[in-house]
Design a protein around this motif. Structure first.
Motif, PDB file in Angstrom:
ATOM      1  N   GLU A 190      41.836  22.237  56.506  1.00  0.00           N
ATOM      2  CA  GLU A 190      41.587  23.257  57.527  1.00  0.00           C
ATOM      3  C   GLU A 190      41.246  22.556  58.837  1.00  0.00           C
ATOM      4  OE1 GLU A 190      41.763  26.364  57.977  1.00  0.00           O
ATOM      5  OE2 GLU A 190      41.852  27.396  56.053  1.00  0.00           O
ATOM      6  N   LYS A 202      42.758  29.729  57.145  1.00  0.00           N
ATOM      7  CA  LYS A 202      42.162  30.944  56.578  1.00  0.00           C
ATOM      8  C   LYS A 202      40.648  31.001  56.740  1.00  0.00           C
ATOM      9  CE  LYS A 202      45.922  31.718  53.313  1.00  0.00           C
ATOM     10  NZ  LYS A 202      46.318  31.996  51.906  1.00  0.00           N
ATOM     11  N   SER A 204      37.424  32.436  58.120  1.00  0.00           N
ATOM     12  CA  SER A 204      37.160  33.794  58.618  1.00  0.00           C
ATOM     13  C   SER A 204      35.672  34.032  58.848  1.00  0.00           C
ATOM     14  CB  SER A 204      37.716  34.832  57.640  1.00  0.00           C
ATOM     15  OG  SER A 204      37.141  34.659  56.355  1.00  0.00           O
ATOM     16  N   GLU A 237      45.131  39.138  58.455  1.00  0.00           N
ATOM     17  CA  GLU A 237      43.856  39.421  57.799  1.00  0.00           C
ATOM     18  C   GLU A 237      42.714  39.398  58.815  1.00  0.00           C
ATOM     19  OE1 GLU A 237      43.689  40.223  54.593  1.00  0.00           O
ATOM     20  OE2 GLU A 237      45.829  39.975  54.272  1.00  0.00           O
ATOM     21  N   TYR A 239      41.450  36.243  59.776  1.00  0.00           N
ATOM     22  CA  TYR A 239      41.358  34.805  60.002  1.00  0.00           C
ATOM     23  C   TYR A 239      41.139  34.491  61.482  1.00  0.00           C
ATOM     24  CZ  TYR A 239      43.633  34.900  55.422  1.00  0.00           C
ATOM     25  OH  TYR A 239      43.946  35.162  54.104  1.00  0.00           O
ATOM     26  N   CYS A 240      40.415  33.428  61.749  1.00  0.00           N
ATOM     27  CA  CYS A 240      40.186  32.974  63.119  1.00  0.00           C
ATOM     28  C   CYS A 240      41.516  32.602  63.775  1.00  0.00           C
ATOM     29  CB  CYS A 240      39.266  31.757  63.127  1.00  0.00           C
ATOM     30  SG  CYS A 240      37.625  32.062  62.413  1.00  0.00           S
ATOM     31  N   ARG A 241      41.716  33.065  65.011  1.00  0.00           N
ATOM     32  CA  ARG A 241      42.933  32.772  65.752  1.00  0.00           C
ATOM     33  C   ARG A 241      42.592  32.578  67.231  1.00  0.00           C
ATOM     34  NH1 ARG A 241      44.493  31.738  61.424  1.00  0.00           N
ATOM     35  NH2 ARG A 241      46.203  32.673  60.231  1.00  0.00           N
ATOM     36  N   CYS A 251      37.157  35.127  66.723  1.00  0.00           N
ATOM     37  CA  CYS A 251      37.498  36.428  66.124  1.00  0.00           C
ATOM     38  C   CYS A 251      36.460  37.459  66.554  1.00  0.00           C
ATOM     39  CB  CYS A 251      37.548  36.346  64.595  1.00  0.00           C
ATOM     40  SG  CYS A 251      35.935  36.038  63.821  1.00  0.00           S
ATOM     41  N   CYS A 263      34.965  30.182  66.328  1.00  0.00           N
ATOM     42  CA  CYS A 263      34.947  29.662  64.965  1.00  0.00           C
ATOM     43  C   CYS A 263      34.830  28.138  65.011  1.00  0.00           C
ATOM     44  CB  CYS A 263      36.218  30.057  64.216  1.00  0.00           C
ATOM     45  SG  CYS A 263      36.452  31.841  64.071  1.00  0.00           S
TER      46      CYS A 263
END
Length: 805
Positions: A190, A202, A204, A237, A239-241, A251, A263
């Motif tokens: 990650e 993923k 979150s 979903e 998830y951090c973006r 997020c 995040c």
């Protein structure tokens, strides 16, 4: 019981086929409208896309990385290439399926299954081709494509054919270094490159421990980052973006007291994506510019990016590590329109820079004033210069200068005479109609939602129209993509007669017949859309050289809300600065006047007897008799014969301290081609950022000309999260408000426009999304206009209309 058992067996077989199809096709990434031109390929005639996928999976001639399937032609082509190896082209009604394993740029375990395209080692050395013997002969003469056919030792890509514990490697082109390991990211790691724009992990949970809110949820926080509207942002979903160019992914949170949070995602150890640096000029938005210009367009010196004086900011080299923020050079780290910088002038926070444009394009693609063209096209639309930015299925167009989500060569530099500005629909390559690349990663391109311009009918077509009308013939127009079209047209858009759907000559086909589609109206040779093609009805043709083609079926039209008879110019000029509208192209615009006839505010007709405006427009009096409404005019003087005047019966102020009000007219307006309501939005709908919207009014022009005529301007919506940044409006924007404007200023609503409409275009309809409310000055940089968000008040509007009718 026999028939019952047989039926059960058939059902089980059917479910099994569906399951197999899903499993097999899940191995592929699908892109509509895409085609790879490959010299090496195998062609098959198959009935389904599943059969084509199976052909690719067992292809004996080469390693099949992708296949193309043309459903109407039942044509299947397997190829050894994919979009990472060869250029992807446009092609109508073709679907490209690429094996996902060959698109992944990360490794599982030691990477024996890695099939990506990295071709440099840890130290940056270029890999030698596996089939080559120079400068290094393969290890024991065994590591070659022929000795390891399943290891995919093609080209010079990093691979791990011998199970090396350190992962993928390659022979190098450096005579002094025989081989080296490649730095390929682990799939389970990650991490993010640069500012995390392409992060697809993923995680979150935010850095402060908050759980992320799902992107498609609007509670507890209402927002405009809608996954279905921003497909290229991969808002999956919760998830951090990083969809808005912040320093790192973030997020919205599930805590009502914390709207959003960053995040904590570690940086990847593998190399970030390479940028082909542009040292002397800029292409597109200039994000790849790495030249040494350090002054703004007005001559102000740029501030060093690493310093915080005189301007404090977060566009630092640490926050934006891949953006070339060296010294005080002009750069574009955050997806602005062109390179810019903070200035050393304490009174001017930032300005754009004047960086030469690569190629023959005179300046940035958005700078030219918009042409006053009809939104219809003549011939094939090569000369179309309208303002449509939406495809026939409602998808938003990708900017011509952008390479995401689709990489292409249809750029303003390659086609300097095609007017490839912004994301406007165009036809640079002589296709049959205007088109654009889409912002949907799974749909490469589509034709646009633009009708062909009507031509003067000849005497025979006039007589035919009269005959058809006299026998009450079926309506010869389509709704949406024409899936329900049952009209009489039986000729393609190029004038070729259609082949009967039941015929197999001159073209054989099995997929689309009256028997296979009994409910699609395919009894004759009329144009139909049995496969719900987004581009509309089509047919097989009687031309032996053209198997099938689309038909030219006009959209069904009428006096519907948000659909003006006179198409607006949709100009990206400015109200402050001058852009005069076409008369009656915004037929919902009203003039709110004193009872003596002096214009002072705008408003929007939303129903024959109802107008929406701003509360602050009614500060002088709360008596209906103090005001009047004028509709159907283009001039502020209101001398046109189309003018309708109405006194007010009632004023209804919005709930609480909100700046919205309803006006009930004494008598309903007469709805015609010059007076028409705008549509109301869905409840709580938040317009996605970047959506192109329009403001109209007779407001202050600050002496720039065009006074007394209705003006318009178009600009993008800015998400409240961005608009509330300290450099913008510093947390002044409430949830029931919205921002829109260009952050460099120059286009805005102004005094006299208050209460007027902010409408956004979608699905061939203008929807009232905002009521002009307030702003800090007119058209000032980083101070966009603020509008009451109408979707927050749809229940209130409907209940008040019902209660007071």
């Amino acid at each position: 019981t026999g028939p019952v058992i047989f039926s059960v067996i058939l059902s089980i077989c059917y479910l099994f086929v569906l399951l197999v199809s899903a499993v097999v096709l899940d191995e592929y990434a699908k892109t509509e409208g895409a085609w790879i031109l490959s010299l090496v390929k195998r062609e098959y005639s198959v009935g389904t896309v599943l059969e084509c996928a199976i052909k690719c999976n067992i292809e004996p001639a080469f390693t099949c990385r992708s296949f193309m399937y043309v459903e109407k032609d039942q044509e299947c082509l397997t190829i050894p290439a994919n979009g990472k190896i060869e250029s992807v082209l446009r092609r109508t009604s073709t679907s490209l399926y690429e094996k996902k394993e060959y698109l992944m740029e990360c490794v599982n375990g030691i990477g024996m299954d890695y099939r990506g395209t990295k071709s440099k080692t840890n130290s940056g050395k270029t890999c030698q081709r596996w089939a080559s013997k120079y400068p290094h002969k393969p290890k024991y003469a065994l590591m070659t494509p022929s000795t390891h056919p399943k290891a995919d030792l093609e080209s010079n890509f990093c691979r791990n054919p011998d199970g090396d514990s350190k992962g993928p490697w390659c022979y190098t082109t450096d005579p002094d270094t025989r081989w080296e390991t490649c730095n390929v990211q682990n799939c389970s790691e990650e991490c993010m490159h640069c500012s995390g724009k392409n992060y697809r992990g993923k995680i979150s949970t935010t850095e402060n421990g908050y759980t992320c809110q799902h992107w498609n949820a609007q509670k507890p926080h209402n927002h405009g980052y809608i996954p279905s509207a921003l497909l290229e942002k991969y808002l999956e979903e919760n998830y951090c973006r990083n969809p808005d160019g912040d320093p790192r992914p973030w997020c919205f949170t599930t805590s009502p007291s914390k709207r959003w949070d960053f995040c904590s995602i570690p940086r990847c150890t593998s190399d970030p994506p390479r940028v082909v640096e542009e040292l002397t000029c800029a292409t597109g938005d200039g994000s790849a510019y790495r030249g040494t210009i350090g002054v703004t367009a007005s001559g102000k010196a740029c501030q060093v990016w690493a310093t915080q004086t005189p301007q404090q900011h977060n566009r630092t080299p640490d926050n934006y590590p891949c953006k070339g923020l060296e010294l005080n050079y002009c750069r574009n780290p955050d997806h602005e329109k062109m390179p810019w910088c903070f200035t050393t002038d304490p009174e001017t926070r930032w300005e754009y820079c004047k960086v030469p444009s690569c190629g023959d394009v005179p300046g940035p693609d958005y700078a030219a004033p918009p042409p006053a063209e009809e939104d219809c096209y003549v011939g094939d639309g090569t000369d179309y210069r309208g303002m449509v930015t939406e495809t026939i299925s409602g998808k938003r167009c990708q900017s011509w200068s952008s390479m995401t989500p689709h990489s292409h060569n249809k750029t303003p530099q390659v086609f300097p005479k095609a007017d490839l500005r912004r994301n406007l629909c165009r036809n640079p390559d002589g296709d049959r109609a205007p088109w654009c690349y889409t912002t949907d990663p799974s749909v490469r391109w589509e034709f646009c939602s633009v009708n062909r311009c009507p031509t003067a009918p000849n005497i025979w077509s006039q007589m035919l129209s009269l005959i058809l009308f006299s026998v009450d013939w079926l309506s010869d127009c389509k709704v949406g993509n024409g899936g329900t079209y049952r009209g009489p047209t039986s000729m393609t858009m190029l004038g070729v007669t259609c082949q009967s759907w039941s015929a197999q000559s001159p073209h054989q086909h099995a997929s689309f017949t009256p028997e296979s589609h009994p409910d699609k109206g395919m009894e004759s040779n009329n144009c139909r859309n049995p496969d719900n093609d987004v581009n509309g009805p089509w047919c097989y043709t009687t031309d032996r050289n053209q198997k099938w083609d689309y038909c030219q079926i006009p959209d069904c039209a009428g006096l519907k809300c948000g659909q003006p008879v006179t198409k607006p110019r949709r100009c990206f000029g400015r109200i402050v600065g001058g852009c005069v509208s076409k008369p009656h192209s915004w037929p919902w615009q009203i003039s709110l006047r004193t009872n003596t006839g002096v214009h002072f505010c705008g408003g929007t007709l939303i129903a024959p007897q109802w107008v929406l405006t701003a509360v602050h427009c009614l500060e002088s009096s709360k008596r209906p008799s103090a005001y009047m409404v004028v509709l159907g005019t283009h001039t502020e003087g209101a001398n046109e014969p189309s003018k309708q005047e109405r006194k007010l019966e009632k004023l209804i102020l919005g709930p609480g301290e909100t700046d919205i009000a309803l006006l009930k007219l004494e008598s309903p307006a007469i709805i015609n081609d010059k007076v028409l309501p705008a549509c109301l939005p869905e409840k709580d709908y938040v317009v996605p950022p970047g959506t192109e919207c329009y403001v109209t009014g007779w407001g202050e022009t600050q002496g720039t000309g065009g006074e007394g005529l209705l003006k318009e301007t178009g600009f993008p919506v800015i998400e409240n999260k961005v608009c509330n940044r300290p450099a913008y409006l510093n947390n002044r924007i409430k949830d029931h408000e919205m921002c829109a404007g260009n952050i460099e200023g120059g286009a805005d609503s102004c005094q006299g426009d208050s209460g007027g409409p902010l409408v956004c275009h979608a699905q061939n309809t203008f929807v009232l999304q905002g009521v002009t409310s307030w702003g800090l000055g007119c058209a000032n940089a980083m101070k966009p206009g603020v509008y009451v968000r109408v979707s927050k008040f749809t229940d209130w509007i409907n209940s008040q209309i019902k209660m007071n009718s």
